[in-house]
Scaffold this motif. Structure first.
Motif, PDB file in Angstrom:
ATOM      1  N   THR A 119     -16.471 -26.779 -18.831  1.00  0.00           N
ATOM      2  CA  THR A 119     -17.867 -26.991 -18.453  1.00  0.00           C
ATOM      3  C   THR A 119     -18.149 -26.538 -17.025  1.00  0.00           C
ATOM      4  OG1 THR A 119     -17.781 -28.945 -19.883  1.00  0.00           O
ATOM      5  CG2 THR A 119     -19.747 -28.651 -18.556  1.00  0.00           C
ATOM      6  N   LEU A 120     -17.327 -26.985 -16.079  1.00  0.00           N
ATOM      7  CA  LEU A 120     -17.528 -26.615 -14.676  1.00  0.00           C
ATOM      8  C   LEU A 120     -16.677 -25.404 -14.343  1.00  0.00           C
ATOM      9  CD1 LEU A 120     -17.653 -30.091 -12.906  1.00  0.00           C
ATOM     10  CD2 LEU A 120     -19.492 -28.759 -13.967  1.00  0.00           C
ATOM     11  N   GLN A 121     -17.316 -24.357 -13.880  1.00  0.00           N
ATOM     12  CA  GLN A 121     -16.618 -23.100 -13.630  1.00  0.00           C
ATOM     13  C   GLN A 121     -15.844 -23.097 -12.318  1.00  0.00           C
ATOM     14  OE1 GLN A 121     -16.511 -20.155 -15.858  1.00  0.00           O
ATOM     15  NE2 GLN A 121     -16.780 -22.040 -17.014  1.00  0.00           N
ATOM     16  N   THR A 122     -16.124 -24.064 -11.461  1.00  0.00           N
ATOM     17  CA  THR A 122     -15.358 -24.214 -10.226  1.00  0.00           C
ATOM     18  C   THR A 122     -15.139 -25.699  -9.982  1.00  0.00           C
ATOM     19  OG1 THR A 122     -15.211 -23.542  -7.891  1.00  0.00           O
ATOM     20  CG2 THR A 122     -17.338 -24.358  -8.650  1.00  0.00           C
ATOM     21  N   THR A 123     -14.186 -26.020  -9.146  1.00  0.00           N
ATOM     22  CA  THR A 123     -13.905 -27.434  -8.897  1.00  0.00           C
ATOM     23  C   THR A 123     -15.117 -28.130  -8.269  1.00  0.00           C
ATOM     24  OG1 THR A 123     -12.526 -29.008  -7.697  1.00  0.00           O
ATOM     25  CG2 THR A 123     -12.839 -26.836  -6.683  1.00  0.00           C
ATOM     26  N   PRO A 124     -15.421 -29.335  -8.704  1.00  0.00           N
ATOM     27  CA  PRO A 124     -16.540 -30.077  -8.105  1.00  0.00           C
ATOM     28  C   PRO A 124     -16.125 -30.873  -6.869  1.00  0.00           C
ATOM     29  CG  PRO A 124     -15.644 -31.327  -9.920  1.00  0.00           C
ATOM     30  CD  PRO A 124     -14.864 -30.028  -9.877  1.00  0.00           C
ATOM     31  N   TYR A 125     -14.837 -30.836  -6.517  1.00  0.00           N
ATOM     32  CA  TYR A 125     -14.340 -31.686  -5.447  1.00  0.00           C
ATOM     33  C   TYR A 125     -14.566 -31.091  -4.062  1.00  0.00           C
ATOM     34  CZ  TYR A 125     -12.177 -34.530  -9.044  1.00  0.00           C
ATOM     35  OH  TYR A 125     -11.979 -35.337 -10.133  1.00  0.00           O
ATOM     36  N   ALA A 126     -14.823 -31.986  -3.140  1.00  0.00           N
ATOM     37  CA  ALA A 126     -14.969 -31.617  -1.728  1.00  0.00           C
ATOM     38  C   ALA A 126     -14.465 -32.782  -0.893  1.00  0.00           C
ATOM     39  CB  ALA A 126     -16.425 -31.315  -1.395  1.00  0.00           C
TER      40      ALA A 126
ATOM     41  N   TYR B 211     -21.469 -33.568  -7.497  1.00  0.00           N
ATOM     42  CA  TYR B 211     -22.558 -34.017  -8.353  1.00  0.00           C
ATOM     43  C   TYR B 211     -22.727 -35.540  -8.385  1.00  0.00           C
ATOM     44  CZ  TYR B 211     -18.753 -34.804 -11.719  1.00  0.00           C
ATOM     45  OH  TYR B 211     -17.591 -35.223 -12.333  1.00  0.00           O
ATOM     46  N   ASN B 212     -21.868 -36.271  -7.657  1.00  0.00           N
ATOM     47  CA  ASN B 212     -22.001 -37.730  -7.718  1.00  0.00           C
ATOM     48  C   ASN B 212     -21.859 -38.381  -6.335  1.00  0.00           C
ATOM     49  OD1 ASN B 212     -22.256 -40.349  -8.600  1.00  0.00           O
ATOM     50  ND2 ASN B 212     -20.534 -40.294 -10.018  1.00  0.00           N
ATOM     51  N   GLU B 213     -20.622 -38.522  -5.846  1.00  0.00           N
ATOM     52  CA  GLU B 213     -20.417 -39.271  -4.598  1.00  0.00           C
ATOM     53  C   GLU B 213     -21.135 -38.647  -3.402  1.00  0.00           C
ATOM     54  OE1 GLU B 213     -17.538 -40.290  -7.569  1.00  0.00           O
ATOM     55  OE2 GLU B 213     -17.957 -38.349  -6.643  1.00  0.00           O
TER      56      GLU B 213
ATOM     57  N   GLN C 170     -25.481 -26.267 -11.133  1.00  0.00           N
ATOM     58  CA  GLN C 170     -25.018 -25.256 -10.182  1.00  0.00           C
ATOM     59  C   GLN C 170     -23.527 -24.991 -10.351  1.00  0.00           C
ATOM     60  OE1 GLN C 170     -26.130 -26.488  -6.230  1.00  0.00           O
ATOM     61  NE2 GLN C 170     -28.317 -26.146  -6.561  1.00  0.00           N
ATOM     62  N   LEU C 171     -22.764 -26.045 -10.556  1.00  0.00           N
ATOM     63  CA  LEU C 171     -21.312 -25.895 -10.743  1.00  0.00           C
ATOM     64  C   LEU C 171     -20.997 -25.199 -12.061  1.00  0.00           C
ATOM     65  CD1 LEU C 171     -20.307 -29.433  -9.479  1.00  0.00           C
ATOM     66  CD2 LEU C 171     -19.710 -27.283  -8.352  1.00  0.00           C
ATOM     67  N   MET C 172     -21.817 -25.422 -13.063  1.00  0.00           N
ATOM     68  CA  MET C 172     -21.611 -24.766 -14.355  1.00  0.00           C
ATOM     69  C   MET C 172     -21.852 -23.264 -14.267  1.00  0.00           C
ATOM     70  SD  MET C 172     -23.171 -27.322 -17.258  1.00  0.00           S
ATOM     71  CE  MET C 172     -22.546 -26.242 -18.558  1.00  0.00           C
ATOM     72  N   GLN C 173     -22.743 -22.885 -13.367  1.00  0.00           N
ATOM     73  CA  GLN C 173     -23.104 -21.470 -13.247  1.00  0.00           C
ATOM     74  C   GLN C 173     -22.449 -20.800 -12.041  1.00  0.00           C
ATOM     75  OE1 GLN C 173     -27.554 -20.951 -14.578  1.00  0.00           O
ATOM     76  NE2 GLN C 173     -27.366 -22.987 -13.681  1.00  0.00           N
ATOM     77  N   ALA C 174     -21.516 -21.498 -11.416  1.00  0.00           N
ATOM     78  CA  ALA C 174     -20.808 -20.930 -10.269  1.00  0.00           C
ATOM     79  C   ALA C 174     -19.731 -19.962 -10.746  1.00  0.00           C
ATOM     80  CB  ALA C 174     -20.188 -22.047  -9.443  1.00  0.00           C
ATOM     81  N   ALA C 175     -19.107 -19.267  -9.795  1.00  0.00           N
ATOM     82  CA  ALA C 175     -17.998 -18.349 -10.095  1.00  0.00           C
ATOM     83  C   ALA C 175     -18.386 -17.401 -11.230  1.00  0.00           C
ATOM     84  CB  ALA C 175     -16.736 -19.146 -10.408  1.00  0.00           C
ATOM     85  N   GLN C 176     -17.653 -17.462 -12.357  1.00  0.00           N
ATOM     86  CA  GLN C 176     -17.902 -16.558 -13.481  1.00  0.00           C
ATOM     87  C   GLN C 176     -19.017 -17.051 -14.413  1.00  0.00           C
ATOM     88  OE1 GLN C 176     -16.346 -13.616 -13.806  1.00  0.00           O
ATOM     89  NE2 GLN C 176     -15.076 -13.943 -12.011  1.00  0.00           N
ATOM     90  N   GLY C 177     -19.557 -18.226 -14.129  1.00  0.00           N
ATOM     91  CA  GLY C 177     -20.568 -18.790 -15.013  1.00  0.00           C
ATOM     92  C   GLY C 177     -21.820 -17.954 -15.154  1.00  0.00           C
ATOM     93  N   LYS C 178     -22.213 -17.271 -14.083  1.00  0.00           N
ATOM     94  CA  LYS C 178     -23.427 -16.456 -14.114  1.00  0.00           C
ATOM     95  C   LYS C 178     -23.233 -15.176 -14.907  1.00  0.00           C
ATOM     96  CE  LYS C 178     -26.973 -18.157 -11.704  1.00  0.00           C
ATOM     97  NZ  LYS C 178     -28.330 -18.276 -12.277  1.00  0.00           N
ATOM     98  N   THR C 179     -22.040 -14.596 -14.812  1.00  0.00           N
ATOM     99  CA  THR C 179     -21.812 -13.295 -15.447  1.00  0.00           C
ATOM    100  C   THR C 179     -21.207 -13.421 -16.849  1.00  0.00           C
ATOM    101  OG1 THR C 179     -19.696 -13.184 -14.264  1.00  0.00           O
ATOM    102  CG2 THR C 179     -21.586 -12.078 -13.272  1.00  0.00           C
ATOM    103  N   ARG C 180     -20.139 -14.215 -16.978  1.00  0.00           N
ATOM    104  CA  ARG C 180     -19.503 -14.380 -18.289  1.00  0.00           C
ATOM    105  C   ARG C 180     -20.279 -15.342 -19.174  1.00  0.00           C
ATOM    106  NH1 ARG C 180     -14.254 -12.373 -18.742  1.00  0.00           N
ATOM    107  NH2 ARG C 180     -13.276 -11.701 -16.784  1.00  0.00           N
ATOM    108  N   GLY C 181     -20.765 -16.406 -18.560  1.00  0.00           N
ATOM    109  CA  GLY C 181     -21.526 -17.375 -19.327  1.00  0.00           C
ATOM    110  C   GLY C 181     -20.970 -18.780 -19.221  1.00  0.00           C
ATOM    111  N   LEU C 182     -21.717 -19.741 -19.744  1.00  0.00           N
ATOM    112  CA  LEU C 182     -21.348 -21.147 -19.693  1.00  0.00           C
ATOM    113  C   LEU C 182     -20.076 -21.402 -20.509  1.00  0.00           C
ATOM    114  CD1 LEU C 182     -24.899 -22.693 -20.340  1.00  0.00           C
ATOM    115  CD2 LEU C 182     -23.833 -22.214 -18.118  1.00  0.00           C
TER     116      LEU C 182
END
Length: 332
Positions: free
Chosen positions: A107-114, A184-186, A274-286
């Motif tokens: 689901t998430l194309q890149t890590t959501p952690y920071a 997306y949360n904390e 935004q995380l779903m469409q990050a990295a390859q999400g925009k070009t390859r897809g969800l």
């Protein structure tokens, strides 16, 4: 007249048979969420609400998760058919335990952690973590911290790494110099409380991990590949609709949850999209599965002795179903 009545009886019987066949045509499956109901899972709830699963021939039951629920174990045992699971590392850990699960989508194309520090502090980069107290969830995400430190040349022994509770209050109170958040949360919780922070995204420090895997069992893939395909198709269709119609998607989730704050759920979905469409999400897809990222994660987990031996990535992750998802369901 007798023939007319007989004809009506036969017609009624035929209609009953068709209805019965139609009912049985829907495959009953379950999907287990990794956490309680929230917009982190909006695509699943939207797919159910809008009838996408039904149109795909599926009768889907959504089972919420929680802190003591292992989605990998439930799917591996056959208790649940599908699940929205953890990150790349969670799949590798499950495979090490011989759980026969497979990630069919991410689901998430890149890590959501920071990682965050108070804005007024002297901590302005990961290099500044040396000599500080850093909290992390010891659920697998700590290895993303280890990777970021290693990539920045920071000796892990120079950092006091402690277990982090679910609440952000200890960080707010100054108990920790740095804490871990999800985008997306904390992080939204801190913003809601007007806590000014410096943000160090894990992916900006060389962490290449996907998250919230869509998983099923090896048995399902072998015995009912058409059901697996139908589920992934409808789920990604639900996610695309949710991203394009976020206010409606929030309302659908709110209807299915309890005690949810609508503003927080709205902001969560926006960040999640935004995380779903990050990295390859925009070009390859969800939902695309980054097999190279899985290989890199496997190597990092071996490096930090989180895995006892290398895991064969091939059987654990696949794009065989994602490749067949109609483009209109997965392209943003």
């Amino acid at each position: 007249m007798r023939f007319v009545k007989q004809g009506l009886v036969y017609a009624a019987a035929a209609m009953s048979l068709m209805a019965a066949c139609g009912a049985h045509a829907e495959e009953s499956v379950s999907v287990r969420l990794r956490w309680v109901t929230q917009t982190q899972f909006a695509g699943v709830y939207v797919a159910l609400e809008k009838g996408f699963y039904k149109q795909a021939g599926l009768d889907v039951k959504i089972n919420p998760g929680g802190p003591n629920i292992s989605t990998e174990t439930l799917v591996g045992s056959g208790a649940d058919t599908f699940a929205v699971s953890g990150a790349t590392d969670a799949i590798l850990f499950a495979r090490e335990k011989k759980l026969p699960i497979v990630a069919i989508g991410m689901t998430l194309q890149t890590t959501p952690y920071a990682f965050v520090s108070h804005q007024a502090s002297s901590i302005k980069s990961v290099k500044d973590f040396s000599g500080k107290t850093v909290s992390a969830w010891f659920t697998g995400s700590q290895y993303q911290l280890f990777t970021a430190l290693g990539n920045e040349g920071v000796d892990q022994k120079s950092v006091s790494i402690v277990s982090q509770p679910f609440s952000m209050q200890p960080f707010i109170d100054g108990k920790y110099d740095v804490s871990t958040v999800t985008m997306y949360n904390e992080l939204l919780v801190l913003k809601d409380k007007n806590v000014a922070v410096n943000i160090f995204r894990a992916d900006a420090y060389g962490v290449r991990v996907q998250d919230n895997a869509i998983i099923t069992s090896e048995k399902m893939i072998k015995d009912k590949p058409e059901v697996v395909q139908a589920f992934l198709n409808a789920t990604l269709r639900g996610w695309k609709y949710a991203i394009q119609n976020q206010p409606e998607a929030v309302d659908i989730v709110m209807k299915n949850g309890s005690g949810l704050n609508k503003t927080h759920q709205t902001n969560m979905l926006a960040a999640y999209a935004q995380l779903m469409q990050a990295a390859q999400g925009k070009t390859r897809g969800l939902g695309w599965v980054d097999l190279e990222a899985a290989t890199i994660t496997n190597a990092n987990l071996l490096k930090y002795q989180a895995l006892k031996s290398s895991i064969d990535v091939g059987p654990a992750f696949t794009n065989q179903f994602w490749d067949k998802v109609p483009a209109e369901y997965k392209l943003p």
